[in-house]
Design a protein around this motif. Sequence first.
Motif, PDB file in Angstrom:
ATOM      1  N   TYR A 146      42.172  18.938  81.576  1.00 36.87           N
ATOM      2  CA  TYR A 146      41.911  19.848  80.462  1.00 36.87           C
ATOM      3  C   TYR A 146      42.172  19.100  79.150  1.00 36.87           C
ATOM      4  O   TYR A 146      42.997  18.192  79.089  1.00 36.87           O
ATOM      5  N   LEU A 147      41.493  19.551  78.126  1.00 37.32           N
ATOM      6  CA  LEU A 147      41.763  19.097  76.768  1.00 37.32           C
ATOM      7  C   LEU A 147      42.005  20.308  75.889  1.00 37.32           C
ATOM      8  O   LEU A 147      41.397  21.367  76.091  1.00 37.32           O
ATOM      9  N   PHE A 148      42.901  20.140  74.934  1.00 32.38           N
ATOM     10  CA  PHE A 148      43.286  21.253  74.072  1.00 32.38           C
ATOM     11  C   PHE A 148      43.343  20.801  72.608  1.00 32.38           C
ATOM     12  O   PHE A 148      43.583  19.626  72.313  1.00 32.38           O
ATOM     13  N   GLN A 175      39.221  23.030  76.682  1.00 36.32           N
ATOM     14  CA  GLN A 175      37.998  22.548  77.332  1.00 36.32           C
ATOM     15  C   GLN A 175      38.331  22.032  78.728  1.00 36.32           C
ATOM     16  O   GLN A 175      39.246  21.209  78.880  1.00 36.32           O
ATOM     17  N   GLU A 176      37.627  22.512  79.721  1.00 32.30           N
ATOM     18  CA  GLU A 176      37.780  21.977  81.070  1.00 32.30           C
ATOM     19  C   GLU A 176      36.839  20.788  81.224  1.00 32.30           C
ATOM     20  O   GLU A 176      35.664  20.886  80.864  1.00 32.30           O
ATOM     21  N   ALA A 177      37.327  19.698  81.783  1.00 30.72           N
ATOM     22  CA  ALA A 177      36.530  18.478  81.860  1.00 30.72           C
ATOM     23  C   ALA A 177      35.288  18.639  82.729  1.00 30.72           C
ATOM     24  O   ALA A 177      34.282  17.960  82.521  1.00 30.72           O
ATOM     25  N   TYR A 178      35.340  19.528  83.705  1.00 29.30           N
ATOM     26  CA  TYR A 178      34.203  19.673  84.611  1.00 29.30           C
ATOM     27  C   TYR A 178      33.074  20.505  83.986  1.00 29.30           C
ATOM     28  O   TYR A 178      31.976  20.567  84.529  1.00 29.30           O
ATOM     29  N   LYS A 214      34.890   9.687  76.229  1.00 26.73           N
ATOM     30  CA  LYS A 214      36.283  10.143  76.142  1.00 26.73           C
ATOM     31  C   LYS A 214      36.617  10.558  74.721  1.00 26.73           C
ATOM     32  O   LYS A 214      37.610  10.113  74.121  1.00 26.73           O
ATOM     33  N   SER A 215      35.771  11.428  74.223  1.00 27.21           N
ATOM     34  CA  SER A 215      35.911  11.913  72.859  1.00 27.21           C
ATOM     35  C   SER A 215      35.932  13.430  72.865  1.00 27.21           C
ATOM     36  O   SER A 215      35.196  14.074  73.625  1.00 27.21           O
ATOM     37  N   PHE A 216      36.762  14.004  71.994  1.00 25.13           N
ATOM     38  CA  PHE A 216      36.950  15.454  71.987  1.00 25.13           C
ATOM     39  C   PHE A 216      37.241  15.881  70.552  1.00 25.13           C
ATOM     40  O   PHE A 216      38.384  16.018  70.141  1.00 25.13           O
ATOM     41  N   CYS A 261      45.633  17.248  69.178  1.00 24.02           N
ATOM     42  CA  CYS A 261      44.803  17.149  70.362  1.00 24.02           C
ATOM     43  C   CYS A 261      45.737  16.869  71.538  1.00 24.02           C
ATOM     44  O   CYS A 261      46.709  16.112  71.397  1.00 24.02           O
ATOM     45  N   ALA A 262      45.454  17.460  72.695  1.00 21.58           N
ATOM     46  CA  ALA A 262      46.341  17.277  73.847  1.00 21.58           C
ATOM     47  C   ALA A 262      45.543  17.191  75.134  1.00 21.58           C
ATOM     48  O   ALA A 262      44.489  17.832  75.269  1.00 21.58           O
ATOM     49  N   PHE A 263      46.074  16.447  76.081  1.00 24.27           N
ATOM     50  CA  PHE A 263      45.446  16.182  77.374  1.00 24.27           C
ATOM     51  C   PHE A 263      46.368  16.666  78.477  1.00 24.27           C
ATOM     52  O   PHE A 263      47.584  16.495  78.406  1.00 24.27           O
ATOM     53  N   MET A 264      45.783  17.262  79.518  1.00 24.76           N
ATOM     54  CA  MET A 264      46.553  17.646  80.694  1.00 24.76           C
ATOM     55  C   MET A 264      45.809  17.199  81.944  1.00 24.76           C
ATOM     56  O   MET A 264      44.667  17.602  82.161  1.00 24.76           O
TER      57      MET A 264
END
Lengths: 114, 116
Positions: free
Chosen positions: B33-35, B51-54, B73-75, B92-95
């Motif tokens: 996930y990205l936030f 945002q869900e990566a899939y 790999k941009s958000f 911005c955050a990644f999980m």
Amino acid sequence: DAGITQSPRHKVTETGTPVTLRCHQTENHRYMYWYRQDPGHGLRLIHYSYGVKDTDKGEVSDGYSVSRSKTEDFLLTLESATSSQTSVYFCAISEGGGYTDTQYFGPGTRLTVL
Amino acid sequence: AQTVTQSQPEMSVQEAETVTLSCTYDTSESNYYLFWYKQPPSRQMILVIRQEAYKQQNATENRFSVNFQKAAKSFSLKISDSQLGDTAMYFCAFMNRGGSQGNLIFGKGTKLSVKP
């Protein structure tokens, strides 16, 4: 509003003293987290909990311990505070039943260690 | 290890205009996930968008939308019709959904000022 409170909201303490920060949630979430926020670093994970008495270390756990004796409370303890632990501390919960659900944050605690 | 980079420490925008905040991340994972989180002067961390990566479709929430480029790999976060209340730090955050902790990896933030 995820029903998260933190206490105290502000604290000033002296080097070498023990400090405990409390995170309280009202919605029975299983996963809880402690982060610290420092200028130039964003937020970094200290410890997390996946249930009562179930905790584990995060990225920056040195100098910190945690406890969770009840679902609603997650305590962060600095056994002997140092100036490097001056920071803003955030508690978070994971919204759903899984640890990869969206996290919501408490209001934060500003800790100053003199 | 995952990393998140926000290359714009500070930005400003005029009220009612549009602004885009950049975020890149590095990971070898495929399920994540990205936030974007907003932190106003009150210090409260507020979820803006997820945002869900899939999902190929870019997430939107009212005036906030993202441009998710998985291969690059941009958000990035686009704020339309900027308002004074949008003034805040944006993180911005990644999980990693396949990880064991579920912790968020944050960028260092972008300070956004909306000017009247």
